[in-house]
Design a protein around this motif. Sequence first.
Motif, PDB file in Angstrom:
ATOM      1  N   ASP A  76       0.823  -1.207   0.000  1.00 25.35           N
ATOM      2  CA  ASP A  76       0.000   0.000   0.000  1.00 25.35           C
ATOM      3  C   ASP A  76       0.860   1.262   0.000  1.00 25.35           C
ATOM      4  O   ASP A  76       0.568   2.238  -0.708  1.00 25.35           O
TER       5      ASP A  76
ATOM      6  N   TYR B  42       2.806  -5.154  -8.172  1.00 24.51           N
ATOM      7  CA  TYR B  42       3.679  -3.974  -8.183  1.00 24.51           C
ATOM      8  C   TYR B  42       3.803  -3.414  -9.597  1.00 24.51           C
ATOM      9  O   TYR B  42       3.711  -2.205  -9.808  1.00 24.51           O
TER      10      TYR B  42
ATOM     11  N   ALA C 180       4.095   5.702  -5.505  1.00 19.79           N
ATOM     12  CA  ALA C 180       4.122   5.717  -6.974  1.00 19.79           C
ATOM     13  C   ALA C 180       3.047   6.632  -7.549  1.00 19.79           C
ATOM     14  O   ALA C 180       3.273   7.315  -8.559  1.00 19.79           O
ATOM     15  N   SER C 181       1.880   6.699  -6.891  1.00 19.39           N
ATOM     16  CA  SER C 181       0.755   7.435  -7.483  1.00 19.39           C
ATOM     17  C   SER C 181       0.603   8.863  -6.964  1.00 19.39           C
ATOM     18  O   SER C 181       0.003   9.705  -7.630  1.00 19.39           O
ATOM     19  N   HIS C 182       1.164   9.149  -5.765  1.00 17.66           N
ATOM     20  CA  HIS C 182       0.904  10.448  -5.140  1.00 17.66           C
ATOM     21  C   HIS C 182       2.149  11.307  -4.934  1.00 17.66           C
ATOM     22  O   HIS C 182       2.046  12.405  -4.373  1.00 17.66           O
ATOM     23  N   THR C 183       3.316  10.831  -5.333  1.00 19.34           N
ATOM     24  CA  THR C 183       4.527  11.631  -5.187  1.00 19.34           C
ATOM     25  C   THR C 183       5.315  11.578  -6.488  1.00 19.34           C
ATOM     26  O   THR C 183       4.985  10.823  -7.402  1.00 19.34           O
TER      27      THR C 183
ATOM     28  N   ASP D 209       1.771  -3.704 -12.097  1.00 16.45           N
ATOM     29  CA  ASP D 209       0.495  -3.093 -12.503  1.00 16.45           C
ATOM     30  C   ASP D 209       0.279  -1.748 -11.827  1.00 16.45           C
ATOM     31  O   ASP D 209      -0.412  -0.874 -12.371  1.00 16.45           O
ATOM     32  N   ALA D 210       0.866  -1.567 -10.626  1.00 17.31           N
ATOM     33  CA  ALA D 210       0.740  -0.299  -9.903  1.00 17.31           C
ATOM     34  C   ALA D 210       1.769   0.726 -10.354  1.00 17.31           C
ATOM     35  O   ALA D 210       1.840   1.828  -9.799  1.00 17.31           O
ATOM     36  N   GLY D 211       2.576   0.382 -11.354  1.00 16.04           N
ATOM     37  CA  GLY D 211       3.561   1.315 -11.874  1.00 16.04           C
ATOM     38  C   GLY D 211       4.909   1.252 -11.186  1.00 16.04           C
ATOM     39  O   GLY D 211       5.777   2.101 -11.430  1.00 16.04           O
TER      40      GLY D 211
ATOM     41  N   ALA E 248       2.607   1.628  -3.444  1.00 16.90           N
ATOM     42  CA  ALA E 248       1.647   2.061  -4.466  1.00 16.90           C
ATOM     43  C   ALA E 248       1.291   3.531  -4.287  1.00 16.90           C
ATOM     44  O   ALA E 248       1.153   4.275  -5.276  1.00 16.90           O
ATOM     45  N   ARG E 249       1.142   3.977  -3.041  1.00 16.94           N
ATOM     46  CA  ARG E 249       0.804   5.382  -2.797  1.00 16.94           C
ATOM     47  C   ARG E 249       1.966   6.293  -3.176  1.00 16.94           C
ATOM     48  O   ARG E 249       1.747   7.381  -3.742  1.00 16.94           O
TER      49      ARG E 249
END
Length: 299
Positions: free
Chosen positions: A67, A101, A73-76, A103-105, A70-71
């Motif tokens: 988690d 991982y 990768a997507s929020h920073t 798939d989550a970038g 993934a955060r």
Amino acid sequence: MTTSFLPRIAPPESAPDVRVSFEFFPPKTDELNAQLWDCITALEPLAPDFVSVTYGAGGSTRDRTHDIVARIASHTGLTPAAHLTCVGATREEVDEVARGYWDAGVRHIVALRGDPPDGVSEYAPHPGGYAYAADLVAGLRKIADFEIFVAAYPEGHPAARSLDDDIDNLKRKLDAGATTAISQFFFDVDHFRRFMDRVAAAGITAPVIPGILPVMSFATVQRFASVCGTAIPAWMPRLFDGLDESVETRKMIAAALAFEQCRALQDDGHTRFHFYTLNRPDLTRAICHILGLRTAPAA
């Protein structure tokens, strides 16, 4: 008569640019979770090459690690590297995590054998799982084109039969497809120098990034060192003697110690450093500043 004096703390005038990376660990409470994200926010402006997020012993924090990664990768704007271990899971389960991982970038993995679960003294491969880190690296290579980091142990892994055997294991991990090694923390730079001599003699050419642990608490460092086999130099306890309640003084000494360690490594040609932050940014940020790093302008 005047004499020009350049203090050692001054950045070298012709040194190559320093590159850094940071390690965080998954928190267990909401309060510690807020501390983690405060740390990430504080260190993000230093533009690290990547930031890694650890697994707990026995893979106990797998979901939390996923988690957080993934955060990030997507929020920073940071590049996250997820720790992935062989412990407590079949190959299929580990492969599923790795695909998640991707798939989550997430494109960077720190592939480790891992520590046994709490209460278990010796590591034993999981039935049907990846036995060791080299096997995990080879498996990850079949899943996707990850950038794979592995661990290196300047003073030898506690379970290694010898220092030469430990170097052979590092070579197996790199030959399996890992691209870079990150070292366990150490305090005696000569240990790292001798280790790098063994690395070169083994024909290993992949980068090895020195791992730096700023001393937040000397008692905590002693506990970590006893587990991973890192030697505490005889002179080091005297530096922190009597400072248990003197937080600010302890921080100043810790920053000076870590900086001197980095400067000695710079003298040997190292320009990359991996900081074990323990989710506290202050010391790491101060050390990076002395090394010449400056925060990027706010967006």
